[in-house]
Design a protein around this motif. Sequence first.
Motif, PDB file in Angstrom:
ATOM      1  N   PRO A 164       0.815  -1.221   0.000  1.00  0.00           N
ATOM      2  CA  PRO A 164       0.000   0.000   0.000  1.00  0.00           C
ATOM      3  C   PRO A 164       0.845   1.266   0.000  1.00  0.00           C
ATOM      4  CG  PRO A 164      -0.066  -1.089   2.142  1.00  0.00           C
ATOM      5  CD  PRO A 164       0.693  -1.988   1.217  1.00  0.00           C
ATOM      6  N   THR A 165       0.265   2.319  -0.514  1.00  0.00           N
ATOM      7  CA  THR A 165       0.926   3.622  -0.552  1.00  0.00           C
ATOM      8  C   THR A 165       0.488   4.423   0.666  1.00  0.00           C
ATOM      9  OG1 THR A 165       1.058   3.583  -2.950  1.00  0.00           O
ATOM     10  CG2 THR A 165       1.170   5.748  -1.897  1.00  0.00           C
ATOM     11  N   ARG A 166       1.472   4.914   1.420  1.00  0.00           N
ATOM     12  CA  ARG A 166       1.198   5.676   2.648  1.00  0.00           C
ATOM     13  C   ARG A 166       0.751   7.095   2.311  1.00  0.00           C
ATOM     14  NH1 ARG A 166       2.601   4.622   7.655  1.00  0.00           N
ATOM     15  NH2 ARG A 166       4.093   3.041   7.009  1.00  0.00           N
ATOM     16  N   GLY A 170      -0.372   9.676   7.204  1.00  0.00           N
ATOM     17  CA  GLY A 170       0.459   8.497   7.417  1.00  0.00           C
ATOM     18  C   GLY A 170      -0.268   7.174   7.304  1.00  0.00           C
ATOM     19  N   SER A 171      -1.548   7.183   7.023  1.00  0.00           N
ATOM     20  CA  SER A 171      -2.327   5.951   6.936  1.00  0.00           C
ATOM     21  C   SER A 171      -1.911   5.121   5.717  1.00  0.00           C
ATOM     22  CB  SER A 171      -3.819   6.290   6.835  1.00  0.00           C
ATOM     23  OG  SER A 171      -4.581   5.115   6.607  1.00  0.00           O
ATOM     24  N   LEU A 172      -1.979   3.797   5.891  1.00  0.00           N
ATOM     25  CA  LEU A 172      -1.753   2.893   4.760  1.00  0.00           C
ATOM     26  C   LEU A 172      -3.075   2.488   4.109  1.00  0.00           C
ATOM     27  CD1 LEU A 172       1.077   0.618   6.210  1.00  0.00           C
ATOM     28  CD2 LEU A 172       1.266   2.265   4.350  1.00  0.00           C
ATOM     29  N   ASN A 230      -8.325   6.727   2.769  1.00  0.00           N
ATOM     30  CA  ASN A 230      -9.610   6.326   3.340  1.00  0.00           C
ATOM     31  C   ASN A 230      -9.725   6.730   4.812  1.00  0.00           C
ATOM     32  OD1 ASN A 230     -10.429   5.104   0.878  1.00  0.00           O
ATOM     33  ND2 ASN A 230      -9.132   3.367   1.372  1.00  0.00           N
ATOM     34  N   THR A 231      -8.642   7.230   5.395  1.00  0.00           N
ATOM     35  CA  THR A 231      -8.668   7.670   6.791  1.00  0.00           C
ATOM     36  C   THR A 231      -8.968   9.167   6.890  1.00  0.00           C
ATOM     37  OG1 THR A 231      -7.098   5.941   7.389  1.00  0.00           O
ATOM     38  CG2 THR A 231      -7.346   7.767   8.943  1.00  0.00           C
ATOM     39  N   CYS A 232      -8.139   9.998   6.217  1.00  0.00           N
ATOM     40  CA  CYS A 232      -8.363  11.456   6.288  1.00  0.00           C
ATOM     41  C   CYS A 232      -9.190  11.969   5.108  1.00  0.00           C
ATOM     42  CB  CYS A 232      -7.035  12.208   6.389  1.00  0.00           C
ATOM     43  SG  CYS A 232      -6.019  12.177   4.891  1.00  0.00           S
ATOM     44  N   HIS A 233      -9.479  11.078   4.140  1.00  0.00           N
ATOM     45  CA  HIS A 233     -10.326  11.379   2.979  1.00  0.00           C
ATOM     46  C   HIS A 233      -9.730  12.419   2.036  1.00  0.00           C
ATOM     47  CE1 HIS A 233     -13.299   8.897   4.876  1.00  0.00           C
ATOM     48  NE2 HIS A 233     -13.184   9.633   5.977  1.00  0.00           N
ATOM     49  N   GLU A 234      -8.424  12.646   2.121  1.00  0.00           N
ATOM     50  CA  GLU A 234      -7.759  13.614   1.259  1.00  0.00           C
ATOM     51  C   GLU A 234      -7.197  12.916   0.016  1.00  0.00           C
ATOM     52  OE1 GLU A 234      -7.235  16.986   1.420  1.00  0.00           O
ATOM     53  OE2 GLU A 234      -8.641  16.994   3.102  1.00  0.00           O
TER      54      GLU A 234
END
Length: 163
Positions: free
Chosen positions: A122-124, A129-131, A151-155
Amino acid sequence: MVSPAPWPSAEAVWAALEGIPDPEIPVVNVVEMGIVREVQVHEGRATITMTPTFSGCPALHTIRESLEHAVRKLGLEAEVRTVLSPPWSTDWISPEAKQRLERYGIAPPKPVGDLIQLEPSPTRCPRCGSLDTTLKNSFGSTLCKSIYVCNTCHEPFEGFKAV
């Protein structure tokens, strides 16, 4: 009789080339991107060997002109040679440049090495910093980048392709 001043050294040319930003990613320069492969200085002439990131890179002409201009500013004649073998690799990007890419919001490339990966890692996300990221388009704003969404910060963010 006064002897002529010595020509600038290869080290001086390298230092001048470090001042040339990558035209497509201005937070890194052409030297730390690994585009400039070799510098030779002989009797008032600098020969620069470069390897483009992609053979069809639209910034090639701009990079070549910038290299020639930087050398001429040192008082040397300039010759820029393009070498395609070995092909450029993202492994040639300096660690400092990879850190700067990440701070700029571009996921730096993973090491390529000699092994083929059957399943890509996966790309961080360079922001949180989420994978937990998703590839949205393998074609980004330049040939060397892809577009992802975290999918964590939705950016959304771009990731440098490993080649």
